[in-house]
Design an enzyme around this catalytic site. Structure first.
Site: not given
Ligand code: UD1
Length: 335
Positions: A100, A125, A298, A216, A295, A150, A179, A199, A154, A82
């Site tokens: 939280n 994480s 990242d 994107s 982004r 966030y 991931n 995500n 952790k 949670a």
């Molecule tokens: C993020 C968090 C991680 C968290 C996880 C799940 C960070 C550094 N990491 O991981 O702690 O546990 O989310 O909530 O904050 N991407 C795209 N297009 C999109 C979405 C994502 O290109 O529309 C890319 C991102 O730039 C990244 C990869 O896909 O390179 C994965 O992204 P995402 O799924 O958001 O996970 P993380 O950022 O790795």
């Protein structure tokens, strides 16, 4: 059989873990305040396993509620999911995130100590490593300053647990997830993003389902083979199973210290473009995507060294990225 409390047990990783616990014969009690989940997940879990877990809608930020729960329930171990997990939101609402994610953790640990519940698994994480200097990332890699509240919760969470284990009989394992993706093969449970997904995989499946017009790809000038960022995508069912073996380690007193940390990933890194191609291949769906700017916040690349989890927990992932993407798509089709 041991009775295991799963906090956040109706969420994405929590619900998959409840199913695996029940499959292994554990008696499960769920606490979930439905802040990022829905009650119908309880029926879905029941329909997968044939057993309805006990369920309490308790807000873990309310100390007296946590105390009441522990007074009335005899628990052998806790798997604590949670927490709030949206990175961007945590920047906007830091105090809500600290209240939280940290408040509830402190109350749980206090009641564990008070009532002699000594086995604790914590959702951590890979975000604690930031951009690691070396890949793959081992558990010894330095913890980097958190990029977001966030991520900080952790890091702080792990420290709070570690300090607690020094002055109590509590034994704890923090699992640092890479991931988590995919859905249960039954297609009854999966990830339910509220609003626009942040995500990658939910955005991919929603784009394929034409809920979103275009995906994107954030950044194509990273120092990676194809210029897009690299992550370690672990199937949620494999991840769920890691919790069971970690819990068993504690229940059988096989732990080597009272606070242990394990990376949970596949050990393989995939770029965003590789994920897109793999998704197109397994589903036969074309994805409408475009390359855009990076982004903010990242990192370039992260993937796990999972040697320790394999050696100590006897755990290794069994499912592939393709399995995860296909299951995520099948789940999307049910929504
Ligand atoms: C993020 C968090 C991680 C968290 C996880 C799940 C960070 C550094 N990491 O991981 O702690 O546990 O989310 O909530 O904050 N991407 C795209 N297009 C999109 C979405 C994502 O290109 O529309 C890319 C991102 O730039 C990244 C990869 O896909 O390179 C994965 O992204 P995402 O799924 O958001 O996970 P993380 O950022 O790795």
């Amino acid at each position: 059989m041991s009775k295991i409390l799963v906090t956040g047990g109706l969420g994405f990783i929590g619900s998959h873990t409840v199913v695996e616990l029940q499959n292994e014969g554990y008696d499960v009690v769920i606490i979930d305040d439905l802040s990022n989940s829905t009650i119908d997940v309880l029926d879905k879990i029941t329909s997968i396993t044939g057993i309805k877990p006990d369920y309490f809608n308790i807000d873990l930020k309310v100390k007296s509620s946590v105390q009441d729960f522990f007074k009335n329930n005899k628990i052998d171990g806790i798997i604590h999911f949670a927490a709030s997990k949206a990175v961007g939101e945590s920047v906007q609402k830091p105090l809500e995130y600290y209240e939280n994610n940290i408040g509830s953790l402190v109350y749980l640990l206090q009641e564990m100590k008070a009532t002699n519940v000594n086995n604790f698994i914590f959702s951590s994480s890979c975000t604690v490593y930031g951009q690691a200097d070396e890949l793959p990332i081992t558990e010894d890699a330095p913890i980097k300053p958190a990029e977001s509240p966030y991520g900080n919760t952790k890091q702080i969470g792990e420290e709070i647990i570690k300090d607690s284990t020094k002055v109590s009989d509590i034994k704890a394992i923090a699992l640092r997830y890479f991931n988590p993706v995919g859905a249960h093969p039954s297609t009854k449970i999966g990830e339910l993003p509220i609003g626009v997904p942040q995500n990658l995989i939910p955005f991919v499946t929603q784009t394929a389902a034409r809920i979103r017009e275009q995906l994107s790809v954030f950044g194509s000038d990273y120092e990676t083979p194809d210029g897009t960022a690299v992550r370690d995508y672990i199937h949620v069912v494999d991840l769920a199973k890691a919790h069971i073996v970690a819990l068993q380690r504690l229940l059988k007193n096989k732990n080597k210290s009272n606070f242990e940390v394990f990376n949970i990933g596949t050990g393989k890194g995939n770029s965003v473009l590789e994920v897109i191609k793999a998704f197109e291949k397994v589903t036969g769906k074309k994805l409408n995507y475009k390359l855009v700017d990076r982004r903010p916040g990242d990192i370039t690349a992260a993937y796990a060294d999972t040697t320790l989890a394999t050696k100590e927990l006897g755990w290794k992932p069994e499912l592939t990225l393709e399995d995860a993407l296909l299951s995520a798509w099948k789940w999307q089709e049910t929504l």
